[in-house]
Design a protein around this motif. Structure first.
Motif, PDB file in Angstrom:
ATOM      1  N   ARG A  76       0.826  -1.206   0.000  1.00 51.94           N
ATOM      2  CA  ARG A  76       0.000   0.000   0.000  1.00 51.94           C
ATOM      3  C   ARG A  76       0.860   1.255   0.000  1.00 51.94           C
ATOM      4  O   ARG A  76       1.951   1.299   0.589  1.00 51.94           O
ATOM      5  CB  ARG A  76      -0.909   0.017   1.232  1.00 51.94           C
ATOM      6  CG  ARG A  76      -1.993  -1.029   1.233  1.00 51.94           C
ATOM      7  CD  ARG A  76      -3.043  -0.675   2.251  1.00 51.94           C
ATOM      8  NE  ARG A  76      -3.971  -1.777   2.485  1.00 51.94           N
ATOM      9  CZ  ARG A  76      -5.018  -1.698   3.297  1.00 51.94           C
ATOM     10  NH1 ARG A  76      -5.269  -0.576   3.939  1.00 51.94           N
ATOM     11  NH2 ARG A  76      -5.803  -2.741   3.466  1.00 51.94           N
ATOM     12  N   GLN A  77       0.338   2.317  -0.616  1.00 53.81           N
ATOM     13  CA  GLN A  77       1.026   3.600  -0.599  1.00 53.81           C
ATOM     14  C   GLN A  77       0.874   4.260   0.770  1.00 53.81           C
ATOM     15  O   GLN A  77      -0.016   3.918   1.552  1.00 53.81           O
ATOM     16  CB  GLN A  77       0.454   4.512  -1.680  1.00 53.81           C
ATOM     17  CG  GLN A  77      -1.009   4.881  -1.465  1.00 53.81           C
ATOM     18  CD  GLN A  77      -1.506   5.866  -2.517  1.00 53.81           C
ATOM     19  OE1 GLN A  77      -0.811   6.187  -3.464  1.00 53.81           O
ATOM     20  NE2 GLN A  77      -2.721   6.344  -2.330  1.00 53.81           N
ATOM     21  N   TRP A 100       0.076   7.418   1.383  1.00 49.32           N
ATOM     22  CA  TRP A 100      -1.086   8.311   1.476  1.00 49.32           C
ATOM     23  C   TRP A 100      -2.311   7.530   1.940  1.00 49.32           C
ATOM     24  O   TRP A 100      -2.723   6.564   1.325  1.00 49.32           O
ATOM     25  CB  TRP A 100      -1.373   8.967   0.122  1.00 49.32           C
ATOM     26  CG  TRP A 100      -0.196   9.690  -0.469  1.00 49.32           C
ATOM     27  CD1 TRP A 100       0.429   9.423  -1.642  1.00 49.32           C
ATOM     28  CD2 TRP A 100       0.487  10.807   0.105  1.00 49.32           C
ATOM     29  NE1 TRP A 100       1.471  10.283  -1.841  1.00 49.32           N
ATOM     30  CE2 TRP A 100       1.533  11.145  -0.782  1.00 49.32           C
ATOM     31  CE3 TRP A 100       0.339  11.544   1.280  1.00 49.32           C
ATOM     32  CZ2 TRP A 100       2.406  12.199  -0.545  1.00 49.32           C
ATOM     33  CZ3 TRP A 100       1.220  12.581   1.522  1.00 49.32           C
ATOM     34  CH2 TRP A 100       2.226  12.910   0.616  1.00 49.32           C
TER      35      TRP A 100
END
Length: 252
Positions: A219-220, A222
């Motif tokens: 996952r990123q 942000w």
């Protein structure tokens, strides 16, 4: 400790603080206005322990001087406060030495650390150096220092006093403050804040371990770190699902 009656700390406070990292504790303290509580530059000696939690028993060094600490037998200088400290420290306490960051001589060696360990001390911390580094590492006793040296303490230091406020690695340490060590190093928690941050620190540690797994999955950052409302909702759902599973495991 700063002026005032020191708060009594429940055993549960120490147990919770011992479950979290120094990084988590630094964040909790930062949120409460404590900017830099970490003893930068100190490292654990040996790999036989994960960390410790203890109450500060402080020792302050000043430079030795020839007329007070004559060259000769280093164990018979008359400056016996170091021995008094080791013979006074008790369970849950950690000896913390203000060596002014000076590693030109030792703060202690394996004999004193072994005796402190046998008295039940939680650890031994200095912003200077220890002697007998290999022997100390074999003790599997929480010991943190900036360096290792063979030079005996009286060559450079006089023990000035015990259980007074000191500075260690640039951080103020008052007697009774709570110190937590892990494999990264040592952090100082003002005693008055220890109970306040213990619970939130455990909650933060659990959340961030879960978030770390999400980042490892790809996952990123942000929305994940720091978590947004959607990520927090997902975490709470995951956490709620763990309770029935844990209950089932306890009844099997």
């Amino acid at each position: 400790m700063p002026p005032g009656t020191p708060p009594v700390l429940d055993e549960a406070v120490f147990e919770r603080l011992g479950r979290v990292s120094t990084s988590t504790l630094a964040t909790q303290l930062y949120r409460r206005g404590i900017r830099q509580p970490f003893l930068v530059g100190l490292s654990p000696l040996g790999a036989g322990f994960q960390g410790f939690v203890g109450e500060a028993f402080t020792m302050r060094f000043i430079p030795s001087r020839e007329d007070v600490d004559p060259v000769g037998d280093p164990y018979r200088t008359g400056n016996v406060l170091q021995w008094e400290a080791v013979e006074s420290v008790g369970p849950r306490q950690v000896l913390v030495v203000d060596s002014h960051g000076d590693t030109s001589a030792a703060s202690a060696g394996d004999m004193l650390l072994t005796r402190a360990m046998k008295r039940g001390a939680a650890g031994f911390v200095t912003d200077g150096a220890f002697r007998d580094g290999a022997a100390i590492a074999d003790l599997a006793f929480p010991a943190y220092a900036r360096a290792v040296t063979a030079t005996t303490r009286p060559a450079a230091f006089h023990v000035a006093d015990l259980n007074t406020p000191i500075g260690c690695a640039g951080v103020a340490v008052y007697p009774g403050d709570v110190l937590v060590g892990d494999r990264d190093g040592v952090i100082v928690i003002p005693r008055a804040l220890a109970a306040e941050i213990a619970g939130p620190a455990v909650e933060q540690e659990e959340l961030e371990q879960w978030l770390h797994e999400r980042v490892r999955e790809g996952r990123q950052l942000w929305g994940t770190y720091p978590p947004d409302a959607r990520t927090l909702e997902e975490y709470q759902a995951w956490k709620s699902a763990q309770v029935p599973q844990q209950t089932k495991e306890m009844t099997v």
